[in-house]
Design an enzyme around this catalytic site. Structure first.
Site, short mmCIF file in Angstrom:
data_model
loop_
_atom_site.label_atom_id
_atom_site.label_comp_id
_atom_site.label_asym_id
_atom_site.label_seq_id
_atom_site.Cartn_x
_atom_site.Cartn_y
_atom_site.Cartn_z
N CYS A 63 0.61 -1.09 0.07
CA CYS A 63 0.01 -0.55 -0.35
C CYS A 63 1.56 1.72 0.11
CB CYS A 63 -0.88 0.17 1.04
SG CYS A 63 -2.09 1.32 1.69
N TRP A 96 -7.92 -7.34 4.40
CA TRP A 96 -6.59 -8.03 5.00
C TRP A 96 -6.34 -8.37 6.14
CZ3 TRP A 96 -3.15 -5.27 1.36
CH2 TRP A 96 -3.32 -4.42 1.18
N VAL A 131 -11.78 -1.13 6.10
CA VAL A 131 -10.99 -1.36 6.80
C VAL A 131 -9.76 -1.10 6.32
CG1 VAL A 131 -10.17 -3.81 7.73
CG2 VAL A 131 -12.41 -2.96 7.44
N THR A 132 -8.53 -0.71 6.03
CA THR A 132 -7.05 0.07 5.63
C THR A 132 -6.05 0.74 6.58
OG1 THR A 132 -7.53 2.59 5.87
CG2 THR A 132 -8.91 1.74 4.95
N VAL A 133 -5.34 0.26 5.40
CA VAL A 133 -3.80 0.55 6.82
C VAL A 133 -3.29 2.04 5.88
CG1 VAL A 133 -3.10 -1.88 7.04
CG2 VAL A 133 -2.69 -0.79 4.36
N GLU A 148 -5.45 7.82 9.08
CA GLU A 148 -4.86 8.58 7.78
C GLU A 148 -3.54 8.86 7.86
OE1 GLU A 148 -4.47 11.39 5.01
OE2 GLU A 148 -6.70 10.27 5.40
N TYR A 195 -5.88 5.68 -8.82
CA TYR A 195 -6.95 4.75 -8.61
C TYR A 195 -8.01 4.89 -9.10
CZ TYR A 195 -4.09 2.85 -4.62
OH TYR A 195 -3.05 1.46 -4.01
#
Length: 324
Positions: A63, A96, A131-133, A148, A195
């Site tokens: 990422c 993930w 659900v992010t990194v 963030e 993206y």
């Protein structure tokens, strides 16, 4: 890229039908700040004091947003103060995961949980959102400080200076206005632009994204013909925010996201500039090209339904950059 709704997992991709085929990025849900004395930052609540060993960073090496935080952790001498867990590069129906059957995937070093979503629900059982990194976790309070990336790198830039003695400043006050102007264009048309092109589900949405992307790359090529870095002779956060996209461009975005008007290596100044940043001490160790290629091509079956991993361009990242 599923999401949590009231703490329940939903395996659903972004809804581009409601946006005319356009990809619209979700905003981060946790916006607290680590500060030297624990006072409240620009957003969120107080109580997150800069202390050695208190915080843990969850990342994906694939990422670009998480990669920024790894770079700042290295450049600011925080590797001994802030621990790290890295997810598996495959992001499939469970999002993930902490599987460890890929070199560099560490598992969850704090709790031994199976999925990244479990970190979100541990912080807030009824949480809703993507659900992010990256995730910056507070071991003492047992919650998420921030997810963030642009704000995490600013915390890392200065909050721990009194502990480490590392006073490198990538967000100098005198240059902030100009840095913000450059950041804004790069974020919209390059960082997020790849993206918007790659996840577009209509020709109009793709066309609207791809032209500004290459217009900005042309603008950057010209800008970097005059200065070593975006702001002049010294690296700033603008360089590192751009770098993580450029590092993935020829390997992933050029082919997988149809950003194929030109390759990065077709831009003499941009390509040399990217190698210059990559060759900065410690940065290469934060960069895992194997995770990048595997993640994008294997995870995005709506783009690459057969999950065929391509042969990738031969790029010499150790080639002298000549920008001293």
């Amino acid at each position: 890229m599923g999401f949590l709704q009231d703490g329940k997992w939903n395996d659903s991709w972004y809804d581009t039908k409601s946006t005319g085929g356009k990809f619209v990025r979700s905003t981060a849900g946790f916006r607290n700040w680590i500060t030297p004395d624990g006072a409240a930052g620009p957003t969120g609540e107080s109580g997150f004091k800069a202390e050695a060993g208190r915080y843990h960073l969850y990342v994906s090496y694939a990422c670009p947003w998480a990669h920024r935080t790894l770079i700042f952790r290295t450049l600011k001498g925080l590797t001994a103060l802030i621990t790290v867990s890295a997810v598996h590069p495959d992001m499939l129906s469970d999002g993930w995961t902490f599987s460890t059957d890929f070199n560099g995937a560490t598992g969850d070093d704090l709790f031994g949980l199976p999925y990244l979503r479990d970190i979100y629900t541990r912080a807030m059982p009824d949480v809703s959102g993507r659900v992010t990194v990256p995730i910056l976790w507070d071991k003492e309070r047992g919650t998420i400080v921030s997810n963030e990336s642009s704000e995490i790198i600013r915390m890392f830039n200065s909050a721990f200076d009194h502990i480490t003695g590392n006073t490198l400043d990538f967000w100098p006050e005198a240059e902030r206005h100009e840095i913000e102007k450059v950041n804004e264009r790069i974020y919209d048309t390059v960082n997020n632009g790849v993206y918007k092109a790659g996840f577009a589900t209509s020709q109009d949405a793709y066309d609207a994204a791809i032209t500004p992307l290459f217009d900005t790359l042309d603008w950057l090529e010209e800008r970097l013909s005059k200065t070593r870095y975006l702001m002049g002779d010294n690296q700033t956060e603008a360089d590192w925010r751009l770098f993580t996209t450029l590092a993935r461009f020829d390997l992933v975005y050029h082919g997988h996201f149809k950003c194929n008007k030109r390759m990065l290596k077709d831009y003499p100044n941009l390509w040399a500039y990217t190698r210059d940043l990559y060759q900065t001490q410690g940065v290469a160790k934060t960069t895992r090209f194997d995770h990048c290629v595997r993640h994008y091509y294997y995870s995005h079956d709506m783009i690459n339904p057969h999950r065929i991993l391509p042969i990738t361009p031969e790029l010499d990242w150790s080639e002298p950059h000549g920008r001293d």
